[in-house]
Design a protein around this motif. Sequence first.
Motif, PDB file in Angstrom:
ATOM      1  N   THR A  55      48.704  27.528  22.333  1.00 24.15           N
ATOM      2  CA  THR A  55      47.883  28.600  22.875  1.00 24.15           C
ATOM      3  C   THR A  55      46.517  28.062  23.304  1.00 24.15           C
ATOM      4  N   GLN A  56      45.939  27.218  22.473  1.00 21.90           N
ATOM      5  CA  GLN A  56      44.644  26.631  22.827  1.00 21.90           C
ATOM      6  C   GLN A  56      44.754  25.782  24.090  1.00 21.90           C
ATOM      7  N   ARG A  57      45.858  25.050  24.188  1.00 22.82           N
ATOM      8  CA  ARG A  57      46.069  24.225  25.395  1.00 22.82           C
ATOM      9  C   ARG A  57      46.129  25.117  26.634  1.00 22.82           C
ATOM     10  N   GLN A  58      46.849  26.229  26.501  1.00 24.82           N
ATOM     11  CA  GLN A  58      46.969  27.146  27.647  1.00 24.82           C
ATOM     12  C   GLN A  58      45.605  27.726  28.014  1.00 24.82           C
ATOM     13  N   ILE A  59      44.839  28.093  26.981  1.00 23.40           N
ATOM     14  CA  ILE A  59      43.498  28.638  27.229  1.00 23.40           C
ATOM     15  C   ILE A  59      42.647  27.589  27.940  1.00 23.40           C
ATOM     16  N   ALA A  60      42.692  26.353  27.434  1.00 21.51           N
ATOM     17  CA  ALA A  60      41.901  25.266  28.025  1.00 21.51           C
ATOM     18  C   ALA A  60      42.264  25.069  29.490  1.00 21.51           C
ATOM     19  N   ARG A  61      43.568  25.058  29.770  1.00 19.60           N
ATOM     20  CA  ARG A  61      44.005  24.860  31.160  1.00 19.60           C
ATOM     21  C   ARG A  61      43.529  26.007  32.050  1.00 19.60           C
ATOM     22  N   THR A  62      43.585  27.218  31.518  1.00 17.35           N
ATOM     23  CA  THR A  62      43.159  28.389  32.301  1.00 17.35           C
ATOM     24  C   THR A  62      41.664  28.322  32.600  1.00 17.35           C
ATOM     25  N   VAL A  63      40.881  28.008  31.578  1.00 13.82           N
ATOM     26  CA  VAL A  63      39.422  27.913  31.756  1.00 13.82           C
ATOM     27  C   VAL A  63      39.088  26.838  32.788  1.00 13.82           C
ATOM     28  N   LEU A  64      39.729  25.686  32.682  1.00  7.71           N
ATOM     29  CA  LEU A  64      39.455  24.583  33.600  1.00  7.71           C
ATOM     30  C   LEU A  64      39.931  24.893  35.014  1.00  7.71           C
ATOM     31  N   ALA A  65      41.052  25.592  35.117  1.00  9.72           N
ATOM     32  CA  ALA A  65      41.556  25.970  36.454  1.00  9.72           C
ATOM     33  C   ALA A  65      40.586  26.941  37.131  1.00  9.72           C
ATOM     34  N   ALA A  75      37.398  21.327  19.466  1.00 12.10           N
ATOM     35  CA  ALA A  75      37.132  19.969  19.958  1.00 12.10           C
ATOM     36  C   ALA A  75      38.342  19.070  19.703  1.00 12.10           C
ATOM     37  N   ALA A  76      39.019  19.305  18.576  1.00  9.65           N
ATOM     38  CA  ALA A  76      40.197  18.491  18.235  1.00  9.65           C
ATOM     39  C   ALA A  76      41.298  18.677  19.273  1.00  9.65           C
ATOM     40  N   THR A  77      41.490  19.919  19.721  1.00  6.19           N
ATOM     41  CA  THR A  77      42.509  20.189  20.748  1.00  6.19           C
ATOM     42  C   THR A  77      42.150  19.463  22.043  1.00  6.19           C
ATOM     43  N   MET A  78      40.870  19.494  22.424  1.00  5.91           N
ATOM     44  CA  MET A  78      40.446  18.825  23.652  1.00  5.91           C
ATOM     45  C   MET A  78      40.648  17.311  23.538  1.00  5.91           C
ATOM     46  N   GLU A 129      43.017  15.128  25.911  1.00  4.62           N
ATOM     47  CA  GLU A 129      42.508  13.959  26.632  1.00  4.62           C
ATOM     48  C   GLU A 129      43.400  12.742  26.387  1.00  4.62           C
ATOM     49  N   ARG A 130      43.777  12.533  25.124  1.00  6.63           N
ATOM     50  CA  ARG A 130      44.649  11.392  24.784  1.00  6.63           C
ATOM     51  C   ARG A 130      45.997  11.499  25.494  1.00  6.63           C
ATOM     52  N   ASN A 131      46.482  12.735  25.638  1.00  2.49           N
ATOM     53  CA  ASN A 131      47.783  12.960  26.285  1.00  2.49           C
ATOM     54  C   ASN A 131      47.699  12.982  27.817  1.00  2.49           C
ATOM     55  N   GLY A 132      46.485  12.856  28.345  1.00  4.04           N
ATOM     56  CA  GLY A 132      46.330  12.862  29.795  1.00  4.04           C
ATOM     57  C   GLY A 132      46.378  14.246  30.414  1.00  4.04           C
ATOM     58  N   GLU A 133      46.248  15.285  29.572  1.00  4.22           N
ATOM     59  CA  GLU A 133      46.293  16.663  30.095  1.00  4.22           C
ATOM     60  C   GLU A 133      44.953  17.092  30.684  1.00  4.22           C
ATOM     61  N   VAL A 134      43.876  16.465  30.235  1.00  3.09           N
ATOM     62  CA  VAL A 134      42.541  16.724  30.787  1.00  3.09           C
ATOM     63  C   VAL A 134      41.842  15.386  30.991  1.00  3.09           C
ATOM     64  N   VAL A 135      40.813  15.403  31.822  1.00  2.00           N
ATOM     65  CA  VAL A 135      39.989  14.218  32.055  1.00  2.00           C
ATOM     66  C   VAL A 135      38.605  14.513  31.488  1.00  2.00           C
ATOM     67  N   ARG A 136      38.103  13.583  30.673  1.00  2.00           N
ATOM     68  CA  ARG A 136      36.746  13.722  30.128  1.00  2.00           C
ATOM     69  C   ARG A 136      35.792  13.022  31.076  1.00  2.00           C
ATOM     70  N   ARG A 186      30.379  13.101  28.028  1.00  2.00           N
ATOM     71  CA  ARG A 186      30.470  13.696  26.701  1.00  2.00           C
ATOM     72  C   ARG A 186      30.455  15.226  26.800  1.00  2.00           C
ATOM     73  N   GLY A 187      31.526  15.857  26.293  1.00  2.00           N
ATOM     74  CA  GLY A 187      31.591  17.316  26.282  1.00  2.00           C
ATOM     75  C   GLY A 187      31.785  17.952  27.646  1.00  2.00           C
ATOM     76  N   LEU A 188      32.341  17.209  28.607  1.00  2.00           N
ATOM     77  CA  LEU A 188      32.533  17.732  29.960  1.00  2.00           C
ATOM     78  C   LEU A 188      33.945  17.383  30.426  1.00  2.00           C
ATOM     79  N   TYR A 189      34.739  18.409  30.751  1.00  2.00           N
ATOM     80  CA  TYR A 189      36.172  18.189  31.029  1.00  2.00           C
ATOM     81  C   TYR A 189      36.594  18.780  32.371  1.00  2.00           C
ATOM     82  N   GLN A 190      37.722  18.226  32.859  1.00  2.00           N
ATOM     83  CA  GLN A 190      38.313  18.683  34.114  1.00  2.00           C
ATOM     84  C   GLN A 190      39.811  18.430  34.052  1.00  2.00           C
ATOM     85  N   LEU A 191      40.586  19.203  34.806  1.00  2.00           N
ATOM     86  CA  LEU A 191      42.029  18.940  34.882  1.00  2.00           C
ATOM     87  C   LEU A 191      42.265  17.686  35.722  1.00  2.00           C
TER      88      LEU A 191
END
Length: 206
Positions: free
Chosen positions: A6-16, A33-36, A40-47, A50-55
């Motif tokens: 669910t957190q992953r889905q929320i993160a993707r939605t926010v970033l989209a 932060a742990a989910t992010m 990041e490790r899984n390549g689902e987001v790009v950091r 520090r503290g700034l993310y993008q799909l």
Amino acid sequence: MPASVTQRQIARTVLAERGIARLAELRNAGVTAATMSRMERNGEVVRLARGLYQLPDAELDANHSLAEIAKRAPKAIICLVSALAFHGLTDQLPRQIWLAIGRKDWAPQPEGPATMRIVRFTDCFLNESVETHVVEGVPVKVFGIAKTIADCFRYRNKIGLSVAIEGLQETLRQRRATPGEIADQAERGGVGTVIRPYLEALTANG
């Protein structure tokens, strides 16, 4: 774990929706932060920094680095050579992003690929002719064209007189601001007498 999904889905939605998001925004939406870090490790987001993310598949605007900086320093205003480049008035691609901030404002620290040059403006210069443009969903503050030209002449010792003259030539050639508007901003910036001969020379032949 379902919560993690669910957190992953929320993160993707926010970033989209936002293009670039800060960790604080993601936390407010219920993402840890742990989910992010896992994403990041899984390549689902790009950091980006520090503290700034993008799909990873986000379409990057030509002004991507401006959006990245604006997200980290929302009060800062794109100025001088970077403002010229944003408005399409110079062939130069500035190696650094020129930012105007107030005399007592916190200066953002360089992070990630984008490097910055900070110029401190007094309030009267900082609060005039500020435009807000949306880049990758992020509001980016940029000085208007006539003010940018006046500022370039004001800071000609920092950026080079040739850059200021090129910006003035392009502005007049593209008819992006009138000689009167430029002269008015130059007077307000205390460089009316500096810019006048160039304005007269460039407008003499129509």
